[in-house]
Enzyme design. Structure first.
Site, PDB file in Angstrom:
ATOM      1  N   ALA A   1       0.816  -1.252   0.011  1.00  0.00           N
ATOM      2  CA  ALA A   1      -0.069   0.126  -0.071  1.00  0.00           C
ATOM      3  C   ALA A   1       0.735   1.198   0.028  1.00  0.00           C
ATOM      4  CB  ALA A   1      -0.988   0.039   1.420  1.00  0.00           C
TER       5      ALA A   1
ATOM      6  N   GLU B   1       0.147  -9.447  -1.027  1.00  0.00           N
ATOM      7  CA  GLU B   1      -1.261  -9.715  -1.042  1.00  0.00           C
ATOM      8  C   GLU B   1      -1.964  -9.819  -2.114  1.00  0.00           C
ATOM      9  OE1 GLU B   1      -2.004  -6.792   2.161  1.00  0.00           O
ATOM     10  OE2 GLU B   1      -2.801  -8.333   3.671  1.00  0.00           O
TER      11      GLU B   1
END
Ligand code: CO8
Length: 255
Positions: free
Chosen positions: A63, A109
């Site tokens: 992120a 992820e």
């Protein structure tokens, strides 16, 4: 464009993350675009297999830390991050991640949203969120544990230390490790092979595997039997079996 798409072969869509200056960090713009791409490809019959890749040196650094460093909890809730992961998680088509360099945090992820992961020898996989004061938020506490087991997943998430491609292979986090400069070619080769398979069978395999992972063995086996039987309603089943008997190559049309 922070996400580029390209039809590279019959039925194969290549999706490339393109924020090289930020090491492909997954900011809201990139994730929104990725979600749009996956929503569109789900309904596009011309797409039979998807390859997601980053740059030659980095898959994705997670992120975007700069975008959330000063955020509050309510603001983070407002981003509804699951809404952006959902089109990837629900993708009915097979997805291959072609990973060069680091796949960290949300990058790891993202790779774990794929059905097959091809990694270069120099790739590294990690969940370093704990080092920046948070925890995984894109599924690692669940998907990583299911992929590699509690103890290896815990080591990765609690220490934040990455694993090498070889280690990732041995723990079942990747499907295949190849030379760095052949990762994309290998992923595309596999994608072309899958794209030539009967799409309904491919879709049923994917759906049954993930539904089964979520439930009991008995429930999973029941789903498998139903999916298996329903494929006998498809023209591709007739074509595949007749082609075998007639000693010719089948042509599958997704019917
Ligand atoms: N966010 C924002 N910017 C980043 C990030 C990131 N995750 N990673 C790298 N960058 C930026 C750097 O700040 C730097 O910017 P600038 O040029 O303006 O200084 C530029 O990219 C280049 O970075 P480096 O100089 O550090 O490049 P290196 O090649 O030396 O190192 C690394 C690359 C190893 C990737 C290193 O940058 C790194 O460790 N990055 C952080 C990795 C990390 O901690 N990831 C976890 C983030 S948290 C997370 O993923 C939570 C997931 C929650 C849910 C999922 C939502 C998608």
């Amino acid at each position: 464009m922070v996400v580029q798409t390209e039809t590279v072969a019959d039925g194969v869509l290549l999706v490339r993350l393109n924020r090289p200056d930020a090491r492909n960090a997954l900011n809201m713009e990139l994730r929104t675009r990725l979600a749009e791409v996956f929503l569109a490809l789900a309904d596009d019959p011309a797409v039979r297999c998807v390859v997601v890749t980053g740059s030659p040196k980095v898959f994705a650094a997670g992120a975007d830390i700069k975008e959330m460093a000063e955020s509050g909890a309510i603001e983070m809730m407002g981003r509804r991050i699951l809404r952006l992961w959902k089109p990837l998680a629900d993708c009915p088509k097979p997805v291959i991640a072609a990973v060069n360099g680091v796949a960290l945090g949300g990058g790891c992820e993202l790779a774990m949203h794929a059905d097959i992961i091809v990694a270069g020898e120099g790739a590294r996989f990690g969940q370093p969120e704990v080092k920046v004061g948070i925890m995984p938020g894109g599924g690692a506490t669940q998907r990583l544990v299911r992929a590699v087991g509690v103890y290896r997943a815990m080591r990765m998430m609690l220490t934040g230390e990455p694993v090498t491609a070889a280690e990732a292979l041995s723990m079942g986090l990747v499907s295949e490790v190849v030379a760095d400069d052949t990762v994309l070619d290998r992923a595309l080769e596999m994608a072309r092979a899958i794209a030539a398979m009967p799409p309904l069978a491919v879709q049923q395999i994917k759906e049954t595997v993930y539904a089964g992972l979520d439930g009991s063995l008995a429930g999973g086996l029941l789903l498998e039997r139903k999916a298996f039987e329903i494929l006998f309603a498809s023209a591709d089943q007739k074509e595949g079996m007749r082609a075998f008997i007639e000693k010719r190559s089948p042509t599958f049309e997704g019917k």
